[in-house]
Motif scaffolding. Structure first.
Motif, mmCIF file in Angstrom:
data_model
loop_
_atom_site.group_PDB
_atom_site.id
_atom_site.type_symbol
_atom_site.label_atom_id
_atom_site.label_comp_id
_atom_site.label_asym_id
_atom_site.label_seq_id
_atom_site.Cartn_x
_atom_site.Cartn_y
_atom_site.Cartn_z
ATOM 1 N N TYR A 53 -15.331 0.115 -3.646
ATOM 2 C CA TYR A 53 -15.917 -0.011 -2.313
ATOM 3 C C TYR A 53 -17.377 -0.386 -2.510
ATOM 4 C CZ TYR A 53 -11.977 2.431 0.001
ATOM 5 O OH TYR A 53 -10.761 2.798 0.504
ATOM 6 N N ALA A 94 -11.026 4.891 -3.101
ATOM 7 C CA ALA A 94 -11.835 4.102 -4.034
ATOM 8 C C ALA A 94 -11.970 4.826 -5.367
ATOM 9 C CB ALA A 94 -13.216 3.871 -3.442
ATOM 10 N N THR A 152 -10.154 0.254 -7.749
ATOM 11 C CA THR A 152 -10.543 -0.136 -6.401
ATOM 12 C C THR A 152 -12.026 0.165 -6.224
ATOM 13 O OG1 THR A 152 -8.344 0.300 -5.552
ATOM 14 C CG2 THR A 152 -10.133 0.260 -3.945
ATOM 15 N N PRO A 194 -9.246 -2.286 1.662
ATOM 16 C CA PRO A 194 -9.389 -3.234 0.562
ATOM 17 C C PRO A 194 -8.284 -4.281 0.631
ATOM 18 C CG PRO A 194 -9.451 -0.969 -0.229
ATOM 19 C CD PRO A 194 -9.069 -0.907 1.199
ATOM 20 N N THR A 209 -9.806 -4.389 -7.072
ATOM 21 C CA THR A 209 -9.546 -4.562 -5.648
ATOM 22 C C THR A 209 -10.802 -4.134 -4.909
ATOM 23 O OG1 THR A 209 -7.238 -4.054 -6.005
ATOM 24 C CG2 THR A 209 -8.033 -3.899 -3.749
ATOM 25 N N SER A 226 0.828 -1.200 0.000
ATOM 26 C CA SER A 226 0.000 0.000 0.000
ATOM 27 C C SER A 226 0.861 1.249 0.000
ATOM 28 C CB SER A 226 -0.913 0.002 1.219
ATOM 29 O OG SER A 226 -1.732 -1.116 1.158
#
Lengths: 331, 553
Positions: free
Chosen positions: A40, A89, A38, B496, A65, A20
């Motif tokens: 959410y 996100a 990404t 995530p 992801t 990350s």
């Protein structure tokens, strides 16, 4: 001091190889990289797995992801991101329009990026987010319950005193939608919840919790989503689905691109897939009603009707709704 | 607790010691001080007046009252029960077999959320007792159930603390003298044992109080939907209700209030301990009570306690995990491996692997960090040991929020930020184990090694490390267990692709997947239980080989 210590810590920990950290430092990848994003989401795991799996299969090299959690937990993630450098996100796929509107009010969402798609009915669109599937709030009841309820107002009947489970609207977006509908409906309003409370109805945490609690006999009936009841019935739980009068409360599960997304092309690809026939079939296969016509969804009772809150007048009322509800329903 | 008769370890000198002190101070600043400062900073984001307004609000006042009330009641009951159990073992009213001890320790080895789930499946409506006998436990959802479960969790903790203290602090001669003078057993306990244990009981009470204030899983599962909030669940609720910037100021303020509450309690306990001088009495066994009917009643009562508290709930949890759908009778005809298959599917399996990796990393790193603290020696070691205890005392919610504010910009949502919180929280656990191990080690051995010309490294490799191997393994094991079960901080910090297995279980439970949650809870619970059972069996076999005369035990 905080920044200094923080920098030291980050350098030390980055040396440990946190992916990350590397991603945060390096920023978005080169243009030739696969269309990764990404997401959410508060959509059920089964649906997410099916749709994301289908997308990745259809777009070789793509990687989605996923952060998936109930609506409340999703809010927590968004709040944490906001407090620590901004939203991470690229897209948000929620359960209900009210929660999504609150994200829009916080300027977290970008304007809807795919106006050329026309398959989604007008009533399930806003300037920032569009619906992807339809959810129906119904009544779940014990199979052996006599008499079975037939309408929403039956839940306040003395026959079911102390036997009704109500999902927490602060926890579940779809329960918030039900609260919005009852709030707006003449003859019901917040008095409906006061009557439920007076009749001994109890709050449980989530929408699926209602099905579990009714299946286990803790309650005889409750408010929940159609998909959960169908799944429980299929597995053999002793429950039935009641499609109440004047109709099941329908809400749409919206998707949106975030304002900070650095992968807008990938987000558009993904959204296009979700709203494609193939994506909608996968949604239907996991128990939900597709939002586009022409893709068959799960079976509904003959002459099934549905009702819906007037969404735009509810937008911005979320806090007030919850505060009023809590003053009535929570100790 | 220092070994009786041994000299305190002398303070090490030289550059290595200075480096060790600097490293420990830096780690303390990064892992504990920065989150605390960040938390205070976050609380003041909206200004003093907003902070005061929030603290005066009905939500916070009610949650504070609930938290204090629960913690006080749980502390009083747990310390009483734990002490009674310790005395019962000490007076040979209970057979001190490994099986008894293991049975009493089960609630400590099972994650709190699994204990909670198992109780709802054993004693809740539609649970095992409901199926078999038509009996449910009234008030399981609500303050009574929360208090009960927190007590179940805390009794073995108190029992362990008191038992460990009695092993080195008892005064058997005093007890014998009292009995010889005609005092009955209860008078001996009241006038000899309890006054001697005063300091230990105060320390145990402080630990249980902090544990109760920190607890998240029990009040979240049994109280939140009923509107019964504690400070820990209120922090979580404030985090989940709003995505606006004011949300973080609110929850930071609530979390800071939790820190203040815990520090006030610890301060009070410290004053209680102030006048207590450690007494290191002669070793020996106090007068055992004859195996009279009273002993049998005690033994039966404890056996019933173990069955009701751990046995039946664990059976209910296993049956729930095997039954294919909620509401079906838990009979073989309704069993299916589906929940276990789902629990080990791709995403849950990855979460389990992630949890194991985090647990191993935390176990190894904390053991190394704790070694540094005890390795410093002398007054600095004591001071640093006290400082790292702060990390354990800070409620998990507060530590997580502070860590998020402090490092979220760089590490938000990563596994690394979760690991940092684990390290901060469990450093004190590792330190206590290491400190006790070092205290039991005879300093003459290392002195002899050095006097014989051995370098510090050679002494460390050939003398200290072999002698400390059990202590090192214990420290790493305890921290790994803590990390594997941790939920409060993980649920705030995960992002995530970084959900831990405990978070996945909670999410499953919140989604109503009761069978899946039970299967996951079993997967998380069984390894430590099997490990402990195997360890107890091996110890018993070793004792059998070394002391054949004690075989009946």
């Amino acid at each position: 001091m905080r920044a200094g210590l923080g920098s030291v810590a980050v350098l030390a920990l980055a040396a440990c190889g946190s992916p990350s950290v590397s991603a945060a430092v390096q920023g978005p990848g080169p243009a030739a990289a696969p269309p990764s994003l990404t997401l959410y989401s508060s959509v059920t795991q089964e649906t997410i797995d099916a749709v994301v799996g289908g997308y990745e299969k259809a777009h070789l090299g793509a990687k989605v992801t996923v952060f998936r959690a109930p609506t409340g937990q999703l809010n927590a993630r968004l709040a944490a991101d906001q407090r620590s450098g901004g939203l991470r996100a690229d897209a948000i796929w929620g359960t209900d329009p009210l929660s999504m509107q609150s994200y829009s009010d916080q300027h977290l969402l970008a304007p809807w990026p795919l106006p050329e798609l026309t398959s989604v009915p007008e009533q399930y669109r806003t300037a920032d987010f569009w619906g992807t599937r339809l959810l129906y709030l119904v009544i779940v009841a014990r199979r052996d319950l006599k008499p079975q309820p037939t309408s929403w107002t039956d839940l306040t009947s003395p026959a079911y005193r102390g036997q009704v489970a109500v999902p927490d609207p602060a926890f579940a977006g779809s329960a918030l939608a039900a609260l919005g509908y009852f709030w707006q409906t003449p003859g019901m309003g917040v008095d409906f919840y006061a009557a439920l409370r007076a009749n001994g109805a109890k709050q449980v945490a989530s929408i699926p919790d209602v099905v579990t609690e009714v299946s286990q006999g803790s309650y005889q009936l409750g408010i929940t989503l159609d998909s959960g009841v169908r799944t429980a019935m299929k597995k053999g739980s002793p429950v039935v689905m009641v499609w109440p009068k004047p109709g099941a409360i329908v809400l749409y599960s919206p998707i949106a691109m975030t304002a900070r997304s650095a992968h807008s092309a990938a987000v558009k690809e993904f959204m296009t897939y979700v709203l494609s026939t193939q994506g909608q079939k996968l949604i239907a296969d996991t128990g939900w009603q597709p939002i586009i016509s022409g893709v068959p969804g799960p079976p509904q009772p003959a002459r099934a009707t549905s009702v819906a809150p007037e969404w735009t007048s509810l937008f911005g009322q979320q806090k007030a709704l919850l505060a009023r509800y809590r003053s009535i329903f929570v100790q | 607790m220092r070994r009786a008769g041994s000299e305190p370890a002398p303070a090490r000198t030289g550059p290595l010691r200075v480096v060790a002190i600097v490293v420990v101070v830096a780690l303390f600043a990064v892992l504990i001080a920065t989150p605390l400062v960040s938390l205070a900073h976050g609380a003041m984001d909206q200004g003093w007046s907003a902070m005061a307004q929030l603290l005066g609000g009905a939500d916070v006042r009610t949650a504070l009252w609930h938290t204090v009330l629960l913690a006080v009641i749980v502390t009083a009951v747990s310390v009483t029960m734990g002490t009674a159990l310790a005395l019962a073992f000490d007076r040979a009213m209970l057979p001190a077999t490994a099986r008894w001890r293991l049975a009493l320790l089960v609630p400590l080895l099972v994650p709190q959320f699994a204990v909670t789930l198992s109780w709802t499946q054993a004693y809740g409506s539609g649970g095992l007792c409901d199926h078999l006998l038509g009996v449910t436990l009234p008030g399981l959802y609500g303050p009574f159930g929360i208090g009960l479960l927190l007590t179940v969790d805390s009794v073995p903790l108190t029992w362990l603390i008191v038992t460990a203290a009695m092993a080195v602090r008892r005064e058997p001669d005093l007890a014998r003298a009292a009995r010889a003078s005609g005092a009955d057993p209860w008078t001996t306990v009241w006038t000899i044992d309890l006054p001697l244990l005063r300091g230990v009981l105060t320390a145990a009470a402080a630990v249980v109080f902090v544990n109760s204030v920190n607890s998240f899983a029990v009040p979240q599962v049994l109280g939140s939907a009923q509107g019964y909030q504690t400070l820990a669940t209120l922090v979580y609720q404030q985090l989940t209700l709003s995505v606006g910037p004011e949300a973080f100021a609110q929850l930071s303020t609530t979390a800071l209030l939790m820190v203040a509450l815990v520090l006030v309690a610890l301060g009070g306990a410290g004053r209680g301990l102030g006048g207590d001088q450690a007494r290191y009495g002669t070793s020996g066994t106090p007068p055992a009570l004859a195996r009279d009917p009273c002993s049998r009643v005690v033994a039966l009562s404890v056996a019933a306690y173990v069955v009701l508290v751990s046995g039946l709930p664990l059976v209910a949890l296993v049956l729930t995990s095997l039954t294919r759908a909620a509401g079906l009778a838990p009979v073989p005809g309704n069993w299916s491996p589906a929940h276990y298959q789902a629990a080990l599917n791709a995403s849950a399996g990855v979460a389990l692997t992630r949890s194991l990796v985090l647990a191993v990393a935390a176990g190894l790193l904390v053991t190394a960090m704790a070694s540094l603290v005890v390795g410093v020696g002398g007054e600095w070691s004591r001071r640093l040991g006290t400082a790292v205890t702060l990390g354990f005392a800070i409620p998990g919610s507060a530590l997580a929020v502070g860590t998020l504010i402090g490092y979220g910009t760089w590490l938000g949502g990563s596994a690394m930020i979760i690991l940092m919180a684990y390290l901060a929280k469990s450093w004190a656990l590792g330190h206590r184990v290491m400190s006790a191990g070092v205290d039991r080690m005879a300093p003459e051995l290392t002195r002899a090694g050095r006097a014989s010309g051995g370098s510090p490294v050679a002494v460390l490799r050939t003398i200290t490390a072999p002698l400390m191997s059990t202590t090192l393994a214990t420290s790493a094991g305890i921290v790994m267990l803590f990390a594997l079960h941790e939920l409060t901080m993980s649920t705030i910090l995960y992002g995530p692709d970084t959900a831990t297995f405990a978070v996945v279980v909670l999410n499953q439970q919140q989604l109503g997947e009761i069978g899946g949650s039970a299967a996951m809870a079993i997967i998380l619970t069984l390894p430590p239980l099997l490990l402990l059972a195997t360890g107890a069996l091996l110890l018993r076999r070793r004792d059998h080989r070394l002391h054949p005369a004690r075989v009946p035990r």
